[in-house]
Scaffold this motif. Structure first.
Motif, PDB file in Angstrom:
ATOM      1  N   THR A 273      43.143  59.605  36.857  1.00  0.00           N
ATOM      2  CA  THR A 273      42.243  60.854  35.927  1.00  0.00           C
ATOM      3  C   THR A 273      41.848  60.427  34.139  1.00  0.00           C
ATOM      4  O   THR A 273      40.987  61.408  34.123  1.00  0.00           O
TER       5      THR A 273
ATOM      6  N   VAL B 210      37.538  60.772  33.085  1.00  0.00           N
ATOM      7  CA  VAL B 210      37.291  61.080  32.029  1.00  0.00           C
ATOM      8  C   VAL B 210      36.809  60.383  30.910  1.00  0.00           C
ATOM      9  O   VAL B 210      35.605  60.953  30.714  1.00  0.00           O
TER      10      VAL B 210
ATOM     11  N   LYS C 274      33.848  59.857  32.414  1.00  0.00           N
ATOM     12  CA  LYS C 274      32.588  61.099  32.554  1.00  0.00           C
ATOM     13  C   LYS C 274      32.159  61.559  30.873  1.00  0.00           C
ATOM     14  O   LYS C 274      30.790  61.467  30.331  1.00  0.00           O
ATOM     15  N   LYS C 275      32.962  60.840  30.266  1.00  0.00           N
ATOM     16  CA  LYS C 275      32.046  61.208  28.119  1.00  0.00           C
ATOM     17  C   LYS C 275      31.674  60.186  27.880  1.00  0.00           C
ATOM     18  O   LYS C 275      32.412  59.329  26.388  1.00  0.00           O
TER      19      LYS C 275
ATOM     20  N   ASP D 263      43.123  66.737  34.268  1.00  0.00           N
ATOM     21  CA  ASP D 263      42.637  66.447  33.971  1.00  0.00           C
ATOM     22  C   ASP D 263      41.699  67.568  32.703  1.00  0.00           C
ATOM     23  O   ASP D 263      40.763  67.638  31.784  1.00  0.00           O
ATOM     24  N   LYS D 264      42.424  68.927  32.640  1.00  0.00           N
ATOM     25  CA  LYS D 264      41.949  69.699  32.102  1.00  0.00           C
ATOM     26  C   LYS D 264      42.079  69.549  30.829  1.00  0.00           C
ATOM     27  O   LYS D 264      40.984  69.599  29.917  1.00  0.00           O
TER      28      LYS D 264
ATOM     29  N   TYR E 270      43.445  66.560  29.210  1.00  0.00           N
ATOM     30  CA  TYR E 270      42.504  65.562  28.766  1.00  0.00           C
ATOM     31  C   TYR E 270      41.441  65.719  28.609  1.00  0.00           C
ATOM     32  O   TYR E 270      40.633  64.808  27.604  1.00  0.00           O
ATOM     33  N   ASP E 271      40.339  65.914  28.713  1.00  0.00           N
ATOM     34  CA  ASP E 271      38.796  66.739  29.077  1.00  0.00           C
ATOM     35  C   ASP E 271      39.173  67.730  27.361  1.00  0.00           C
ATOM     36  O   ASP E 271      38.149  67.135  26.711  1.00  0.00           O
ATOM     37  N   ALA E 272      40.278  68.332  27.612  1.00  0.00           N
ATOM     38  CA  ALA E 272      39.844  69.002  25.801  1.00  0.00           C
ATOM     39  C   ALA E 272      40.561  68.579  25.033  1.00  0.00           C
ATOM     40  O   ALA E 272      39.692  68.143  23.865  1.00  0.00           O
TER      41      ALA E 272
ATOM     42  N   THR F  20      37.029  66.657  23.959  1.00  0.00           N
ATOM     43  CA  THR F  20      35.807  66.593  23.286  1.00  0.00           C
ATOM     44  C   THR F  20      35.644  66.794  22.180  1.00  0.00           C
ATOM     45  O   THR F  20      33.586  66.331  22.342  1.00  0.00           O
TER      46      THR F  20
END
Length: 247
Positions: free
Chosen positions: A10, A14, A17-18, A198-199, A201-203, A206
């Motif tokens: 996961t 991320v 994506k970043k 996923d939420k 690691y995304d946070a 950021t």
């Protein structure tokens, strides 16, 4: 081990994506161990936090080591955790260790100074240090000068507020003035066990890419160069805190 393998996958998604896949960073975790955190240590929540951040370290850092601190009104720099020894880490290294001060009141500046000491004085590196700082409220405003002064160094502070404590000061981090770059971020989670990987690691990631870009533009982060001779360590005579605070 299956769970952490899934978490690593996961994290990788991320990172892709970043556009962070090629970034190498040292990862540190600072854990609030004040009295109000007692239940989260006892019920396994903190152990699960360690495992989730370890998955990040395994993707970011080539040696897969997660540096760990705990703090209340005192602090302890703990044995780093890896995929080889993460199971039962919180019980074994923290709760069952009488040398670790726990469940007192909060005092953040001393542990933050030790984080800076490790990454800037003891183990200077061209790789940035990414610090996840878990707090359940009431963080002291006296961390402000430490954040301001550390902005000129390759360290990014990611504060995470958990629970229903007072996070008024931490919410001001993005608007804090007097820094060469914005080197700190904050977000709040009511129940960290309820947020998906996923939420989470995304946070957590950021603002890190934004800081990386700005830090490179300001010369805080440089392209990798051959390692300097061992005798080229920072000038001890000048004094570490004099260098950090520009005295």
């Amino acid at each position: 081990m299956a769970t952490i393998d899934l978490q690593k996958k996961t994290v990788k998604i991320v990172l892709e994506k970043k556009n962070l896949v090629k970034v190498t960073a040292r990862v540190g975790l600072v854990l609030d161990i004040t009295g109000s955190m007692r239940n989260l240590y006892k019920n396994g929540t903190v152990q699960r936090v360690v495992e989730r951040i370890l998955a990040m370290a395994a993707q970011f850092d080539d040696d897969g080591v997660l540096d760990v601190w705990v703090y209340d009104n005192e602090f302890s720099r703990l044995k780093p955790v890896t995929e080889r020894d993460f199971e039962g880490y919180v019980n074994r290294i923290i709760l069952e260790n009488d040398l670790v001060h726990k469940f007192g009141r909060n005092d953040e500046p001393p542990v933050m100074k030790d984080v800076l000491k490790k990454y800037l004085e003891e183990e200077p590196s061209q790789d940035p240090a990414y610090i996840v700082f878990i707090n359940d409220g009431g963080c002291k405003k006296s961390i402000k000068p430490l954040i301001e002064r550390s902005a000129k160094y390759p360290i990014f502070w990611q504060f995470v507020g958990i629970g229903n404590g007072n996070f008024d000061f931490l919410r001001t981090l993005d608007t804090m003035e007097g820094r060469v770059v914005d080197n700190a971020n904050f977000f709040h989670i009511d129940d960290i066990d309820q947020i998906s990987d996923d939420k989470l690691y995304d946070a957590l990631l950021t603002e890190f890419p934004i800081w990386l870009k700005e830090a490179r533009e300001k010369g805080i982060l440089k392209e990798a160069e051959p390692k300097a001779p061992t005798n080229s360590s920072p000038d001890k005579k000048q004094g570490f805190w004099n260098r950090v605070f520009g005295r």
